[in-house]
Motif scaffolding. Structure first.
Motif, mmCIF file in Angstrom:
data_model
loop_
_atom_site.group_PDB
_atom_site.id
_atom_site.type_symbol
_atom_site.label_atom_id
_atom_site.label_comp_id
_atom_site.label_asym_id
_atom_site.label_seq_id
_atom_site.Cartn_x
_atom_site.Cartn_y
_atom_site.Cartn_z
ATOM 1 N N LEU A 122 0.844 -1.205 0.000
ATOM 2 C CA LEU A 122 0.000 0.000 0.000
ATOM 3 C C LEU A 122 0.875 1.250 0.000
ATOM 4 N N GLY A 123 1.957 1.234 0.784
ATOM 5 C CA GLY A 123 2.839 2.398 0.872
ATOM 6 C C GLY A 123 3.407 2.820 -0.464
ATOM 7 N N ARG A 124 3.669 1.839 -1.338
ATOM 8 C CA ARG A 124 4.217 2.185 -2.661
ATOM 9 C C ARG A 124 3.239 3.004 -3.486
ATOM 10 N N HIS A 125 1.951 2.913 -3.166
ATOM 11 C CA HIS A 125 0.946 3.715 -3.875
ATOM 12 C C HIS A 125 0.769 5.099 -3.249
ATOM 13 N N LEU A 126 1.326 5.318 -2.062
ATOM 14 C CA LEU A 126 1.045 6.545 -1.329
ATOM 15 C C LEU A 126 2.250 7.463 -1.144
ATOM 16 N N VAL A 127 3.421 6.883 -0.876
ATOM 17 C CA VAL A 127 4.585 7.679 -0.500
ATOM 18 C C VAL A 127 5.826 7.151 -1.203
ATOM 19 N N GLU A 128 6.670 8.081 -1.611
ATOM 20 C CA GLU A 128 7.977 7.735 -2.164
ATOM 21 C C GLU A 128 9.026 8.464 -1.338
ATOM 22 N N ILE A 129 9.894 7.711 -0.659
ATOM 23 C CA ILE A 129 10.888 8.298 0.234
ATOM 24 C C ILE A 129 12.272 8.209 -0.392
#
Length: 558
Positions: A122-129
């Motif tokens: 899910l994080g890959r769809h929301l945030v790029e660090i």
């Protein structure tokens, strides 16, 4: 977009509730103030490995909560729906991660338990660090290829190619195993065929071991059977004076006289007559079987030979004699399976050929898209690195396709990013010519050039200003601000030139009370921003000129 971040009892943060806004937000503060803990908290909430050492001393557990709006993240909404984790009437997503002092952690998506792989997906769809050393990834061939694919808009095609490759590889490994087992399979097949032939020669398929044993037992005891049988036949029927039949006849005659006197004896008479009939039938059956006895020594010898062979085969195959027919069928089934192995191998080879053809087609299509994108990327990156303080820099993409190379997950292209930082020098691999500051700028240039292809709504940069300063730093800030027009951008920075260009400014501060250190984060007003940028410009002593310079920087930025 990330709208709020809450932290409780994590490292130097006792409690933090931070509201975030769209645009370009900068985070500044003294060295060691705790800026990195914000990124650590984000990473934990998005699936990084938990460490009990992060829990604040004296606390039972640490907790991080993130709240996102999904209006700018359609792929995240689709993922949530696909995994049955979406809120029915809400356009938001809440992620929560807890870490206990004993090292255990739990994760929740919209209040429902979730696994770490789910958080990461899910994080890959929301945030790029982008961490402090994220630009170093540019030195890796895989990262360069992924960046080109993203710029080319062919990441789906690259993923499809990898799926085909994975199927082809798995099938090829299966074929290799089958081919390596040919010799042992042939030996097993020969043994099975011999065993089947051996059993079929003895007609094991029609073997009735119980009937065979009974017949053998009868012939083996033929003399005793005849002796007993004829004795009983005489006793039952053939001795006219003392046979059972004769005795019953005389008894029936006497009872018949009684029945003539009284009907009460009729039933007894009927039973005696019935007994005579049954004795007669028994005697007839006994004679029939006795007459059928054949004292044939040759037949007896054949039966003994057959039983001996059956017992020998049963011992050889380690089964009971009565189980030999079933064992024969099992051997035949295995033999048929092995005989069909060659046909199956041919089928697999044909399937492998089809997959290779599909792979070649996808690889050619991917190469074509990459080549077009490589030319455009060279132009865009070269222009951007000029603006970022490398006026004579030139960016190039070395592209080589080996159509004869064996299949690989990423295709048959060899891609390498090249750069020339000085005039007159040919482009060379990044790892040989680019300094840390140049790599940071090239990485940022690629981000700016690829922004149209990005679907991630929130971009986070941790000290991407490494190795730069002055006018270059200002240009980096301008580019980050431009990214913030269509995305939410958060940047941890030590440079005032970048901090002044933020749409919003968060200050990370560290306080010590009763020997316990605690970090807090607060948004700054414009006047407070002036003071913070002055601090970044002037260090410990802030003069009127420094404050004036800070105001000028903010005014120019806004």
């Amino acid at each position: 977009m990330l709208t709020s971040l809450s932290i409780k009892d994590l490292a130097v943060v006792a409690a933090l509730d931070l509201d975030l806004r769209p645009g370009f937000t900068v985070l500044t503060g003294e060295t060691g103030a705790g800026k990195s803990i914000l990124l650590t908290a984000l990473g934990l909430a998005l699936g990084d490995r938990a460490d009990s050492g992060l829990v604040r001393p004296g606390a039972e557990r640490g907790e991080v909560s993130l709240c996102f709006t999904l209006d700018d993240a359609p792929s995240a909404r689709e993922w949530l729906i696909g995994h049955e984790l979406a809120e029915t009437d809400e356009d938001t997503c809440l992620i929560r991660r807890t870490i206990s002092a004993d090292g255990r952690s739990r994760a929740f998506i919209n209040g429902r338990p979730a696994t770490l792989p789910n958080l990461q997906a899910l994080g890959r769809h929301l945030v790029e660090i982008h961490g402090q050393h994220a630009h170093l990834n540019l030195l890796q061939a895989g990262e360069q290829r992924a960046l080109l694919d993203r710029h080319a808009g062919c990441r789906e095609l690259a993923s499809e190619l990898k799926l085909i490759f994975d199927r082809w590889k798995a099938l090829s490994e299966r074929i290799d195993r089958l081919q390596q087992d040919v010799s042992s399979r042939n030996a097993r097949q020969e043994l099975l065929q011999y065993q089947v032939n051996e059993l079929e020669q003895l007609e094991i398929e029609t073997l009735d071991y119980r009937a065979l044993s009974e017949e053998h037992e009868l012939l083996a005891n033929l003399g005793r059977v005849s002796e007993i049988g004829y004795t009983q036949l005489k006793l039952l029927y053939e001795d006219e004076q003392y046979s059972v039949n004769g005795l019953l006849a005389r008894s029936a005659q006497a009872v018949g006289e009684l029945a003539q006197i009284s009907k009460d004896f009729t039933e007894s008479l009927e039973l005696l007559e019935s007994a005579r009939i049954q004795v007669k039938e028994a005697a007839m059956a006994l004679r029939h079987h006795l007459d059928a006895l054949d004292p044939d020594p040759a037949k007896f010898a054949a039966l003994e030979q057959k039983l001996a062979e059956v017992h020998q085969l049963a011992r050889k195959h380690q089964v009971r004699p009565e189980d030999l027919p079933g064992h024969l069928e099992a051997l035949r089934t295995e033999l048929r399976s092995m005989e069909s192995g060659e046909e199956r191998l041919e089928h697999l080879l044909a399937e492998q050929s089809d997959l290779l053809a599909a792979y070649d087609a996808a690889a050619r299509s991917l190469s074509a898209k990459r080549r077009v994108a490589a030319d455009a990327l060279e132009t865009d990156i070269s222009r951007l690195i000029h603006e970022l303080g490398m006026p004579h820099g030139r960016f190039a993409v070395a592209f080589e396709t080996d159509s004869e190379a064996p299949p690989a997950p990423h295709g048959r292209d060899r891609i390498e990013f090249l750069v020339s930082a000085n005039p007159g020098l040919p482009p060379r691999p990044l790892s040989r010519v680019a300094s840390g500051g140049e790599l940071s700028r090239i990485s940022l240039a690629i981000e700016v050039a690829s922004i149209a292809q990005k679907t991630t709504p929130t971009l986070i940069y941790d000290e991407v200003d490494t190795g730069i300063g002055g006018g270059v730093a200002e240009m980096v800030g301008i580019k980050l601000r431009s990214l913030g027009i269509n995305r939410q951008v958060l940047c941890v920075t030590h440079l005032p030139q970048i901090a002044a260009l933020g749409h919003h400014h968060l200050l990370v501060e560290k306080h010590a009370q009763d020997g316990i250190t605690e970090s807090t984060v607060r948004p700054l007003t414009m006047e407070e921003r002036t003071g913070e940028i002055a601090r970044m410009l002037g260090g410990l002593r802030i003069t009127v000129q420094t404050l004036a310079h800070a105001r000028e920087m903010l005014a120019l930025a806004h």
